[in-house]
Write a protein that holds these residues in place. Structure first.
Motif, PDB file in Angstrom:
ATOM      1  N   LEU A 195      37.359  42.619  40.510  1.00  0.00           N
ATOM      2  CA  LEU A 195      37.471  42.126  41.911  1.00  0.00           C
ATOM      3  C   LEU A 195      37.890  43.247  42.865  1.00  0.00           C
ATOM      4  CD1 LEU A 195      38.921  38.503  42.078  1.00  0.00           C
ATOM      5  CD2 LEU A 195      36.568  39.156  42.260  1.00  0.00           C
ATOM      6  N   TYR A 196      38.606  44.282  42.294  1.00  0.00           N
ATOM      7  CA  TYR A 196      39.091  45.632  42.928  1.00  0.00           C
ATOM      8  C   TYR A 196      37.841  46.057  43.921  1.00  0.00           C
ATOM      9  CZ  TYR A 196      41.441  50.188  43.337  1.00  0.00           C
ATOM     10  OH  TYR A 196      41.992  51.204  43.867  1.00  0.00           O
ATOM     11  N   GLY A 197      36.704  46.334  43.071  1.00  0.00           N
ATOM     12  CA  GLY A 197      35.712  46.905  44.169  1.00  0.00           C
ATOM     13  C   GLY A 197      34.860  46.294  45.020  1.00  0.00           C
ATOM     14  N   PHE A 198      35.625  44.860  45.339  1.00  0.00           N
ATOM     15  CA  PHE A 198      35.122  43.963  46.098  1.00  0.00           C
ATOM     16  C   PHE A 198      35.778  43.912  47.746  1.00  0.00           C
ATOM     17  CE2 PHE A 198      32.799  42.112  42.426  1.00  0.00           C
ATOM     18  CZ  PHE A 198      31.626  41.417  42.999  1.00  0.00           C
ATOM     19  N   ASP A 199      36.537  44.971  47.816  1.00  0.00           N
ATOM     20  CA  ASP A 199      37.365  45.021  49.013  1.00  0.00           C
ATOM     21  C   ASP A 199      38.173  43.775  49.426  1.00  0.00           C
ATOM     22  OD1 ASP A 199      36.661  47.683  49.118  1.00  0.00           O
ATOM     23  OD2 ASP A 199      34.653  46.807  50.432  1.00  0.00           O
ATOM     24  N   VAL A 200      38.831  43.182  48.334  1.00  0.00           N
ATOM     25  CA  VAL A 200      39.788  41.997  48.526  1.00  0.00           C
ATOM     26  C   VAL A 200      41.122  42.282  48.520  1.00  0.00           C
ATOM     27  CG1 VAL A 200      37.763  40.295  47.285  1.00  0.00           C
ATOM     28  CG2 VAL A 200      39.602  41.185  46.233  1.00  0.00           C
ATOM     29  N   GLU A 201      41.852  41.461  48.819  1.00  0.00           N
ATOM     30  CA  GLU A 201      43.583  41.498  48.898  1.00  0.00           C
ATOM     31  C   GLU A 201      43.949  40.610  47.496  1.00  0.00           C
ATOM     32  OE1 GLU A 201      47.644  40.702  51.031  1.00  0.00           O
ATOM     33  OE2 GLU A 201      45.898  40.809  52.470  1.00  0.00           O
ATOM     34  N   LEU A 202      44.349  41.225  46.585  1.00  0.00           N
ATOM     35  CA  LEU A 202      44.709  40.504  45.160  1.00  0.00           C
ATOM     36  C   LEU A 202      46.334  40.171  45.267  1.00  0.00           C
ATOM     37  CD1 LEU A 202      42.650  42.689  42.902  1.00  0.00           C
ATOM     38  CD2 LEU A 202      42.292  40.308  43.404  1.00  0.00           C
ATOM     39  N   LEU A 203      46.558  38.985  45.023  1.00  0.00           N
ATOM     40  CA  LEU A 203      47.911  38.394  44.750  1.00  0.00           C
ATOM     41  C   LEU A 203      48.044  38.021  43.409  1.00  0.00           C
ATOM     42  CD1 LEU A 203      48.410  36.543  48.186  1.00  0.00           C
ATOM     43  CD2 LEU A 203      48.924  38.875  47.428  1.00  0.00           C
ATOM     44  N   ALA A 204      49.078  37.899  42.680  1.00  0.00           N
ATOM     45  CA  ALA A 204      49.366  37.286  41.480  1.00  0.00           C
ATOM     46  C   ALA A 204      50.695  36.663  41.387  1.00  0.00           C
ATOM     47  CB  ALA A 204      48.978  38.262  40.310  1.00  0.00           C
ATOM     48  N   TYR A 205      50.816  35.577  40.420  1.00  0.00           N
ATOM     49  CA  TYR A 205      52.167  35.159  40.011  1.00  0.00           C
ATOM     50  C   TYR A 205      52.004  35.177  38.698  1.00  0.00           C
ATOM     51  CZ  TYR A 205      55.016  31.361  38.428  1.00  0.00           C
ATOM     52  OH  TYR A 205      56.065  30.703  37.804  1.00  0.00           O
ATOM     53  N   ASP A 206      53.291  35.780  37.819  1.00  0.00           N
ATOM     54  CA  ASP A 206      53.322  35.639  36.466  1.00  0.00           C
ATOM     55  C   ASP A 206      55.153  35.805  36.329  1.00  0.00           C
ATOM     56  OD1 ASP A 206      51.314  35.969  33.861  1.00  0.00           O
ATOM     57  OD2 ASP A 206      53.567  36.514  33.578  1.00  0.00           O
ATOM     58  N   LYS A 207      55.251  34.998  35.408  1.00  0.00           N
ATOM     59  CA  LYS A 207      56.876  35.214  34.757  1.00  0.00           C
ATOM     60  C   LYS A 207      57.260  36.557  34.382  1.00  0.00           C
ATOM     61  CE  LYS A 207      58.178  30.203  34.423  1.00  0.00           C
ATOM     62  NZ  LYS A 207      58.603  29.307  33.332  1.00  0.00           N
ATOM     63  N   PHE A 208      56.052  36.910  33.882  1.00  0.00           N
ATOM     64  CA  PHE A 208      56.655  38.348  32.895  1.00  0.00           C
ATOM     65  C   PHE A 208      55.453  39.355  33.584  1.00  0.00           C
ATOM     66  CE2 PHE A 208      57.225  34.669  30.209  1.00  0.00           C
ATOM     67  CZ  PHE A 208      58.576  34.957  29.984  1.00  0.00           C
ATOM     68  N   PRO A 209      55.490  39.793  34.911  1.00  0.00           N
ATOM     69  CA  PRO A 209      54.335  40.644  35.507  1.00  0.00           C
ATOM     70  C   PRO A 209      54.391  42.069  34.592  1.00  0.00           C
ATOM     71  CG  PRO A 209      56.631  40.393  36.672  1.00  0.00           C
ATOM     72  CD  PRO A 209      56.914  39.295  35.633  1.00  0.00           C
ATOM     73  N   ASN A 210      53.096  42.352  34.902  1.00  0.00           N
ATOM     74  CA  ASN A 210      52.472  43.809  34.157  1.00  0.00           C
ATOM     75  C   ASN A 210      52.483  44.396  35.388  1.00  0.00           C
ATOM     76  OD1 ASN A 210      51.173  45.945  33.158  1.00  0.00           O
ATOM     77  ND2 ASN A 210      50.667  44.874  31.538  1.00  0.00           N
TER      78      ASN A 210
END
Length: 320
Positions: A166-181
């Motif tokens: 999705l990085y190349g689609f010009d979107v804003e990416l959010l993520a939730y994870d207990k152990f974030p990379n």
């Protein structure tokens, strides 16, 4: 390992799609017994044959003490995939059964279908395909992905691959994870935040959490109500993460503009599933990991795990 051992393969299409893995097992003196049904095997079907089985290449059938106590020869269950919520690891260990899985190998396939479902939901292509073949010429006005906020609930291997695509689609990416990379997140401009913020701010929410007791029905009525009005929801993770009654209500009230799901609370589904009432939901039959490439690589990994156990070696990806 002079005496021939029996391997039950409950994953489907094994001979057709895992020929190299089957040959590897046979070369190492294993007899292959394949699932004759085009679906997970049921308890009664497993009960009839499990007594003589030494190893299993498992699909999504249920494996617990009710089966283990009938399987005196069973030494290893090699899961044909990643998720092992269908296998009781503690009970398997009590019965001396080693359990392995095949992580990471299906990540690209699942991520590709996830992006496919997002794009199809935004542009209504499935319904337009059907109506066009019926001779109609609809002027459906869709929505572009560019500029949207996409929230990833979970940021494991599959979600990371989704973010990359999705990085190349010009979107804003959010993520939730207990152990974030954080390293991979930084690579694709992914911003970590709370799941509440993801639900409230995202135009598209994609489910990638593991199926654990604490994540059962993670998406319930309360959390669907937290989502933006007219947003989109995609689930290619596990059906148990979503309360389907709450999803039905979110579609019925218009809280969701559309949804796309590959997994269900009860599988295989039946034609009377209430979600099929809606035109604005795309449904696929738990097919995200079904690619030739996945079958080939996972087939070899699961076969090698079984061979390692009977060579008294520690198999890769031992879980218990």
């Amino acid at each position: 390992m002079s005496q021939q051992k029996k391997v039950l393969v409950t994953a489907t299409n094994y001979s057709q799609l895992c020929a190299e893995a089957k040959q590897l097992l046979e070369k190492n003196n294993f007899e292959i017994i394949e699932n004759p049904h085009d679906r997970p095997m049921k308890f009664g079907e497993l009960k009839e044959i499990i007594g003589d089985i030494d190893a299993v290449v498992a699909g999504v059938d249920t494996w617990d003490e009710s089966i283990f106590k009938l399987a005196p020869n069973l030494k290893v269950i090699s899961r044909f995939g990643v998720g092992v919520d269908n296998i009781n690891l503690d009970q398997a260990k009590e019965y001396g059964i080693q359990v392995t899985n095949a992580p990471r190998l299906n990540s690209n396939a699942v991520a590709e279908l996830t992006v496919n479902l997002i794009l199809n939901s935004l542009r209504n292509t499935v319904n337009l395909h059907v109506s066009t073949r019926q001779g109609h010429w609809e002027r459906f006005v869709g929505t572009e992905l560019k500029g949207k906020k996409v929230g990833l609930l979970g940021f494991g291997n599959i979600a990371q691959s989704v973010a990359k695509k999705l990085y190349g689609f010009d979107v804003e990416l959010l993520a939730y994870d207990k152990f974030p990379n954080k390293e991979i997140a930084a690579r694709y401009d992914v911003q970590f935040t709370s799941y509440e913020e993801i639900l409230q701010a995202s135009d598209i929410v994609s489910m990638h959490l593991p199926n654990l007791p604490e994540t059962h029905h993670f998406m319930n009525k309360e959390r669907f109500n937290q989502m933006k009005q007219g947003s989109y929801f995609v689930n290619t993770s596990r059906g148990a993460l979503v309360d389907e009654k709450a999803l039905y209500e979110a579609l019925e009230t218009g809280k969701l503009q559309a949804a796309a799901i590959d997994v269900y609370e009860k599988e295989p589904i039946t034609r009377d599933n209430p979600l099929f009432h809606f035109d604005n939901i795309i449904t696929t039959p738990h097919t995200a990991a079904e690619s030739y490439e996945v079958y080939h690589s996972v087939g070899l990994m699961t076969a090698q795990a079984i061979i390692s156990v009977f060579q008294e070696k520690t198999p890769d990806n031992l879980l218990n």
